[in-house]
Design a protein around this motif. Structure first.
Motif, PDB file in Angstrom:
ATOM      1  N   PHE A  91       0.841  -1.200   0.000  1.00 45.20           N
ATOM      2  CA  PHE A  91       0.000   0.000   0.000  1.00 45.20           C
ATOM      3  C   PHE A  91       0.880   1.256   0.000  1.00 45.20           C
ATOM      4  O   PHE A  91       0.568   2.246  -0.658  1.00 45.20           O
ATOM      5  N   LEU A  92       1.973   1.186   0.742  1.00 43.10           N
ATOM      6  CA  LEU A  92       2.896   2.315   0.807  1.00 43.10           C
ATOM      7  C   LEU A  92       3.515   2.574  -0.569  1.00 43.10           C
ATOM      8  O   LEU A  92       3.676   3.728  -0.989  1.00 43.10           O
ATOM      9  N   TRP A  93       3.856   1.493  -1.276  1.00 41.89           N
ATOM     10  CA  TRP A  93       4.398   1.622  -2.635  1.00 41.89           C
ATOM     11  C   TRP A  93       3.377   2.282  -3.556  1.00 41.89           C
ATOM     12  O   TRP A  93       3.715   3.174  -4.339  1.00 41.89           O
ATOM     13  N   LEU A  94       2.114   1.842  -3.471  1.00 41.48           N
ATOM     14  CA  LEU A  94       1.063   2.410  -4.316  1.00 41.48           C
ATOM     15  C   LEU A  94       0.916   3.905  -4.058  1.00 41.48           C
ATOM     16  O   LEU A  94       0.822   4.691  -5.007  1.00 41.48           O
ATOM     17  N   LYS A  95       0.897   4.296  -2.809  1.00 41.10           N
ATOM     18  CA  LYS A  95       0.763   5.718  -2.486  1.00 41.10           C
ATOM     19  C   LYS A  95       1.920   6.517  -3.081  1.00 41.10           C
ATOM     20  O   LYS A  95       1.721   7.608  -3.635  1.00 41.10           O
ATOM     21  N   GLY A  96       3.139   5.973  -2.994  1.00 41.94           N
ATOM     22  CA  GLY A  96       4.295   6.658  -3.563  1.00 41.94           C
ATOM     23  C   GLY A  96       4.185   6.804  -5.076  1.00 41.94           C
ATOM     24  O   GLY A  96       4.527   7.853  -5.634  1.00 41.94           O
ATOM     25  N   LYS A  97       3.696   5.773  -5.752  1.00 46.96           N
ATOM     26  CA  LYS A  97       3.541   5.837  -7.215  1.00 46.96           C
ATOM     27  C   LYS A  97       2.454   6.834  -7.603  1.00 46.96           C
ATOM     28  O   LYS A  97       2.587   7.526  -8.624  1.00 46.96           O
ATOM     29  N   LEU A  98       1.401   6.919  -6.807  1.00 52.05           N
ATOM     30  CA  LEU A  98       0.344   7.893  -7.096  1.00 52.05           C
ATOM     31  C   LEU A  98       0.861   9.317  -6.932  1.00 52.05           C
ATOM     32  O   LEU A  98       0.543  10.207  -7.730  1.00 52.05           O
ATOM     33  N   GLU A  99       1.661   9.536  -5.900  1.00 55.08           N
ATOM     34  CA  GLU A  99       2.251  10.862  -5.688  1.00 55.08           C
ATOM     35  C   GLU A  99       3.208  11.218  -6.814  1.00 55.08           C
ATOM     36  O   GLU A  99       3.287  12.372  -7.232  1.00 55.08           O
ATOM     37  N   GLU A 100       3.933  10.218  -7.292  1.00 59.84           N
ATOM     38  CA  GLU A 100       4.873  10.449  -8.387  1.00 59.84           C
ATOM     39  C   GLU A 100       4.137  10.808  -9.674  1.00 59.84           C
ATOM     40  O   GLU A 100       4.525  11.726 -10.402  1.00 59.84           O
ATOM     41  N   ALA A 101       3.048  10.086  -9.958  1.00 59.15           N
ATOM     42  CA  ALA A 101       2.310  10.309 -11.208  1.00 59.15           C
ATOM     43  C   ALA A 101       1.422  11.545 -11.146  1.00 59.15           C
ATOM     44  O   ALA A 101       1.148  12.174 -12.168  1.00 59.15           O
ATOM     45  N   HIS A 102       0.960  11.899  -9.942  1.00 58.28           N
ATOM     46  CA  HIS A 102       0.036  13.027  -9.790  1.00 58.28           C
ATOM     47  C   HIS A 102       0.526  13.921  -8.645  1.00 58.28           C
ATOM     48  O   HIS A 102      -0.105  13.977  -7.576  1.00 58.28           O
ATOM     49  N   PRO A 103       1.625  14.624  -8.842  1.00 60.70           N
ATOM     50  CA  PRO A 103       2.248  15.379  -7.737  1.00 60.70           C
ATOM     51  C   PRO A 103       1.417  16.517  -7.193  1.00 60.70           C
ATOM     52  O   PRO A 103       1.660  16.981  -6.084  1.00 60.70           O
ATOM     53  N   THR A 104       0.427  17.005  -7.937  1.00 61.90           N
ATOM     54  CA  THR A 104      -0.376  18.127  -7.446  1.00 61.90           C
ATOM     55  C   THR A 104      -1.787  17.709  -7.048  1.00 61.90           C
ATOM     56  O   THR A 104      -2.646  18.560  -6.833  1.00 61.90           O
ATOM     57  N   LEU A 105      -2.018  16.404  -6.935  1.00 67.28           N
ATOM     58  CA  LEU A 105      -3.294  15.920  -6.420  1.00 67.28           C
ATOM     59  C   LEU A 105      -3.131  15.516  -4.955  1.00 67.28           C
ATOM     60  O   LEU A 105      -2.041  15.123  -4.529  1.00 67.28           O
ATOM     61  N   ILE A 106      -4.200  15.626  -4.193  1.00 65.69           N
ATOM     62  CA  ILE A 106      -4.166  15.215  -2.795  1.00 65.69           C
ATOM     63  C   ILE A 106      -4.425  13.717  -2.734  1.00 65.69           C
ATOM     64  O   ILE A 106      -5.550  13.261  -2.943  1.00 65.69           O
ATOM     65  N   ILE A 107      -3.375  12.957  -2.471  1.00 66.06           N
ATOM     66  CA  ILE A 107      -3.497  11.509  -2.364  1.00 66.06           C
ATOM     67  C   ILE A 107      -3.990  11.172  -0.955  1.00 66.06           C
ATOM     68  O   ILE A 107      -3.420  11.651   0.028  1.00 66.06           O
ATOM     69  N   PRO A 108      -5.034  10.358  -0.830  1.00 68.89           N
ATOM     70  CA  PRO A 108      -5.535  10.018   0.516  1.00 68.89           C
ATOM     71  C   PRO A 108      -4.415   9.458   1.391  1.00 68.89           C
ATOM     72  O   PRO A 108      -3.563   8.705   0.911  1.00 68.89           O
ATOM     73  N   PRO A 109      -4.397   9.807   2.661  1.00 68.75           N
ATOM     74  CA  PRO A 109      -3.321   9.334   3.537  1.00 68.75           C
ATOM     75  C   PRO A 109      -3.503   7.868   3.927  1.00 68.75           C
ATOM     76  O   PRO A 109      -4.619   7.356   3.985  1.00 68.75           O
ATOM     77  N   LEU A 110      -2.382   7.222   4.180  1.00 67.98           N
ATOM     78  CA  LEU A 110      -2.378   5.849   4.685  1.00 67.98           C
ATOM     79  C   LEU A 110      -2.281   5.874   6.200  1.00 67.98           C
ATOM     80  O   LEU A 110      -1.761   6.830   6.775  1.00 67.98           O
TER      81      LEU A 110
END
Length: 342
Positions: A91-110
């Motif tokens: 899950f931590l990896w997924l969150k990191g990839k989402l932040e990388e692909a969408h750096p200006t979107l608010i990714i839900p916190p883990l």
């Protein structure tokens, strides 16, 4: 439930921000303006559940995996249903990839690695169930997001078997991740870490989030301290009730009085236990989620500043080349990833 879609400006880097633009909040105190709510429910085509936690004990480590079940009618998926097992670090990896692909979107916190430390012990039943619920909430917030739901790494996370995901995770960082590493160096070298062309609305927003983060963090700490004090008091009450009951057996003249006191203490103990349950299951997790979201938003603003710093550097380089009469199309094209990110 109303769907929620983040509205974020796409091209505010090299121009004045129109204060009347419907895409931009007029004041950081009106954070709700960043979101667009739709009353009409949309037809969902992707459903995800996180359940069935399972303990794994190896020579090296002990960890928990969770079953992730996906049901979908989307054409880009090869099957209509998937079942995989994922551990927290996936899950931590997924969150990191989402932040990388969408750096200006608010990714839900883990949930943090040690969620609610001091309230729950790691790997006991309550801890595992609390984490399962948090991971389920995180994943559903991602799949319900109008942009994140179509991320390729999310699809891999939901469908790939463990060995496939492990192989995928070993791949090198993407463009934005490599860009981000350079951006950090550029941003840190700028005077005072300031961004030259940052729109004023982002400065106001950053100040607002900073103050909010301080206040909500203080409330979070206070709520945990209150819980700890009430927990200690609860254990004391649990001891007093049987003591008074035993005491009544040796005091014939005070039997009714002592039993009455024991009964009163027992009722107070039960009431305290219910109050603690509300604190630990409702108030503390909610406050802490606000803390995590404020940290996430500050991270988004910092990533935007990093991208802005790199863009400023590129623009300055282009200006220098223009003055030297050495401007060509490939050089201009180097700006595209940064403009798209902003």
């Amino acid at each position: 439930m109303s769907s929620m879609c983040l509205v974020y400006p796409q091209d505010t880097s090299l121009m004045e921000v129109n204060s009347f633009s419907p895409l931009m909040p007029t004041s950081p105190s009106s954070m709700i303006n960043q979101y667009k709510f739709e009353d009409e429910p949309e037809l969902k085509d992707l459903f995800v559940t996180v359940d069935d936690p399972e303990s794994h004990i190896t020579v090296i480590e002990t960890f928990i995996t969770y079953r992730v079940v996906t049901k979908t009618t989307r054409g880009e998926f090869d099957s209509s249903e998937y079942e995989v097992r994922r551990r927290y670090q996936d899950f931590l990896w997924l969150k990191g990839k989402l932040e990388e692909a969408h750096p200006t979107l608010i990714i839900p916190p883990l949930p943090e690695k040690f969620i609610m430390k001091g309230v729950m012990e790691r790997f006991n039943g309550n801890f595992i169930e609390t984490r399962r619920k948090a991971l389920h909430k995180f994943l559903n917030r991602v799949v319900d997001h109008p942009t994140l739901t179509f991320n390729e790494d999310l699809k891999t996370f939901l469908t790939a078997q463990a060995w496939e995901l492990s192989s995928h995770k070993k791949q090198g960082p993407g463009l934005l991740n490599r860009m981000g590493q350079t951006v950090k160096a550029v941003a840190s070298s700028m005077r005072g870490g300031a961004v030259k062309n940052r729109p004023g609305v982002f400065t106001e927003m950053s100040d607002y989030v900073d103050v909010f983060s301080q206040k909500i963090s203080l409330l979070d700490k206070i709520s945990r301290r209150v819980y700890k004090e009430e927990k200690d008091y609860f254990y004391e009450l649990k001891e007093y009730s049987p003591i008074h009951t035993l005491w009544s057996a040796s005091e014939e003249d005070l039997v009714d009085t002592l039993k009455g006191v024991a009964s009163c203490i027992d009722q107070c103990s039960k009431a305290m236990e219910k109050r603690m349950a509300v604190l630990s299951e409702t108030l503390i997790p909610t406050l802490h989620e606000y803390v995590l979201y404020s940290e996430t938003l500050m991270g988004v603003l910092k990533r935007r500043d990093h991208i802005q710093a790199q863009l400023d550097s590129k623009v300055e380089a282009l200006y220098n080349k223009k003055t030297e009469g050495d401007l060509d199309l490939p050089v201009v094209n180097t700006l595209n990833p940064y403009l798209n990110a902003l």
